[in-house]
Design an enzyme around this catalytic site. Structure first.
Site, PDB file in Angstrom:
ATOM      1  N   GLY A 265       0.747  -1.247   0.000  1.00 29.67           N
ATOM      2  CA  GLY A 265       0.000   0.000   0.000  1.00 29.67           C
ATOM      3  C   GLY A 265       0.774   1.290   0.000  1.00 29.67           C
ATOM      4  O   GLY A 265       0.167   2.360   0.116  1.00 29.67           O
TER       5      GLY A 265
ATOM      6  N   LYS B 120       2.230   2.864  -2.460  1.00 25.90           N
ATOM      7  CA  LYS B 120       1.858   3.674  -3.621  1.00 25.90           C
ATOM      8  C   LYS B 120       0.402   4.132  -3.519  1.00 25.90           C
ATOM      9  O   LYS B 120       0.066   5.250  -3.931  1.00 25.90           O
ATOM     10  CB  LYS B 120       2.108   2.882  -4.905  1.00 25.90           C
TER      11      LYS B 120
ATOM     12  N   ASP C 113      -8.255 -10.775  -8.652  1.00 23.53           N
ATOM     13  CA  ASP C 113      -7.165 -11.030  -9.588  1.00 23.53           C
ATOM     14  C   ASP C 113      -7.264  -9.986 -10.695  1.00 23.53           C
ATOM     15  O   ASP C 113      -8.323  -9.829 -11.318  1.00 23.53           O
ATOM     16  CB  ASP C 113      -7.310 -12.443 -10.162  1.00 23.53           C
TER      17      ASP C 113
ATOM     18  N   CYS D 139       9.835  -4.204  -9.344  1.00 26.09           N
ATOM     19  CA  CYS D 139      11.023  -4.061  -8.500  1.00 26.09           C
ATOM     20  C   CYS D 139      12.025  -5.151  -8.866  1.00 26.09           C
ATOM     21  O   CYS D 139      12.523  -5.884  -8.020  1.00 26.09           O
ATOM     22  CB  CYS D 139      10.664  -4.114  -7.019  1.00 26.09           C
TER      23      CYS D 139
END
Length: 446
Positions: free
Chosen positions: A262, A264, A305, A373
């Site tokens: 969370g 972002k 999803d 990342c």
């Protein structure tokens, strides 16, 4: 004082470990053993631990160094175990690794590391028969540590397949710089809701060019000033950049996809966006919701999803796609040893499928920021190049250094964002670096 449960030959009474520092070592062993068995990620291994703060911090430090220097430790132990690690020896491997980590890399008396490791081995039904072996091996580590460490190559703590990938893609010098940063425990980065300079003064940190706040020797996060009042949240400096690429989001409908934990989402909500946070993990979204409550921020939270989720088109989307996470090894050293080349191909395929869904979720003219990342080109530069070849309805909007604190070295020739762990050098290695991230900003033409 409560201690982590470990199997013992003397039952529950012996589980109350009385020797000073033994409870911390027991918890570190349990964490490393869980990581080696791929039962748990290191960052989750200490959830619910009820040790005193000092012991908990020591356990985290030992386990972290154990995984950060796992390659070096493993090489040295292998050279001393003529027949290899004994089979059916329970947590013996983790006991040896954590003890060796203390002897080789931590400011712990060698005799204490050896003695406590032997105690732990003797108290385990499976490892007790090898307590003499543990004592002998660890004494040899202590007696010859300088020469054994000097004989190791710089890349010993990075899996060979991963280092070779980085050397091919980034070159020898950059690959060596990346692994050098990953050998050092990093400082704590915070994203501040307002007045970063003021909070830097109050917390004894510094404001980075990217506007993140960096602290050294922070101690327990919940004990820091500003935590309870929700003035900031923990977020690596590199992780804070992708959301900024969406520009001014005040009043816009923005979807944060694969949103947990969370950071972002909080950035976007703090900037005035009407955020919908989507993630398939209900447990991780619960943590996101708790963080937003502490920060006094709000967002619509959806368990779904992304590949199956449908919604009215958004003004902007931030897709933080599942990835190999090789860019986070400096903070999560177990990632280096839990991933394989196969994992990279699998997540790259998932990323392709997620990107193919974005046109149906964006308004014409809307912005998509795709990020991972990961340090792997298949999940970043190559992924976006292939996506643009397949989709003429999207156009790359180049990132500028001015948008990311003047980090010219983080802008690729094509105009994407590529941070490396070796960026942001500093005289203090613990205050240097940032996570490895890739981000590309795409305009949907409709």
């Amino acid at each position: 004082m409560n201690t982590p449960p470990i199997p013992t030959r003397r039952g529950a009474a012996a589980a109350r470990l009385e020797a000073p520092g033994l409870a911390a070592r027991a918890l570190a062993v349990k964490a490393v053993d869980g990581v080696l068995g791929q039962d748990i990620a290191l960052e989750d291994a200490f959830e619910g631990a009820s040790l005193e703060p000092r012991d908990l911090a020591l356990a985290r430090m030992i386990a972290g160094v154990s995984m950060r220097r796992y390659g070096s430790i493993g090489t040295i132990l292998d050279s001393l175990l003529a027949r290899g690690m004994p089979r059916k020896s329970g947590p013996l491997e983790a006991i040896l690794i954590t003890a060796a980590a203390q002897i080789l890399f931590l400011d712990v008396p060698d005799h204490a590391a050896v003695d406590l490791a032997v105690r732990l081995a003797r108290q385990d039904d499976r490892a007790q028969a090898f307590s003499g072996l543990a004592n002998a091996v660890l004494r040899k580590v202590s007696a010859s540590k300088e020469e054994r460490l000097a004989a190791l190559p710089a890349e010993a703590d990075t899996p060979a397949w991963l280092f070779e990938r980085w050397r091919r893609h980034y070159g020898e010098a950059t690959a060596q710089a990346i692994i050098a940063v990953q050998r050092v425990e990093p400082a704590l980065d915070l994203t501040v809701k307002a007045d970063a300079a003021g909070w830097a003064a109050r917390l004894g940190g510094r404001v980075l060019p990217t506007e993140s706040l960096r602290l050294s020797h922070a101690g327990p996060i919940r004990a820091l000033e500003g935590y309870e009042e929700g003035a900031w949240w923990v977020q690596d400096a590199a992780a804070a950049l992708p959301a900024r690429l969406l520009g001014t989001v005040e009043g816009l409908r923005v979807a944060d996809l694969c949103a947990a934990p969370g950071g972002k989402t909080a950035q976007l909500a703090a900037a005035g966006a009407r955020v919908t946070a989507v993630d398939r993990s209900e447990a991780r979204l619960q943590r996101l919701t708790e963080n937003l409550k502490r920060l006094d921020l709000s967002a619509e939270v959806v368990v779904s999803d992304v590949l199956a989720w449908k919604a009215e088109p958004f003004d902007a989307i931030l897709l933080d796609a599942p990835c190999s996470a090789t860019g986070t090894i400096r903070r999560h050293p177990d990632v280096a040893w839990s991933k394989s080349a196969h994992d990279i191909g699998a997540v790259a395929d998932l990323q392709r499928r997620m990107l193919s869904r974005m046109a149906g979720l964006l308004k014409p003219g809307g912005l998509l920021v795709y990020c991972t990342c990961s340090l792997e080109a298949e999940e970043g530069e190559q992924q976006i190049a292939q996506f643009l070849e397949r989709n003429d309805r999207f156009r790359l909007e180049p990132v500028t250094a001015a948008e990311i604190g003047g980090l010219e070295g983080a802008v690729t020739p094509e105009g994407a964002l590529r941070t490396l762990p070796s960026l942001l050098p500093d005289e203090d290695p613990a205050m240097a670096g940032m996570d490895g991230f890739f981000a590309a900003r795409l305009r949907y033409l409709g």
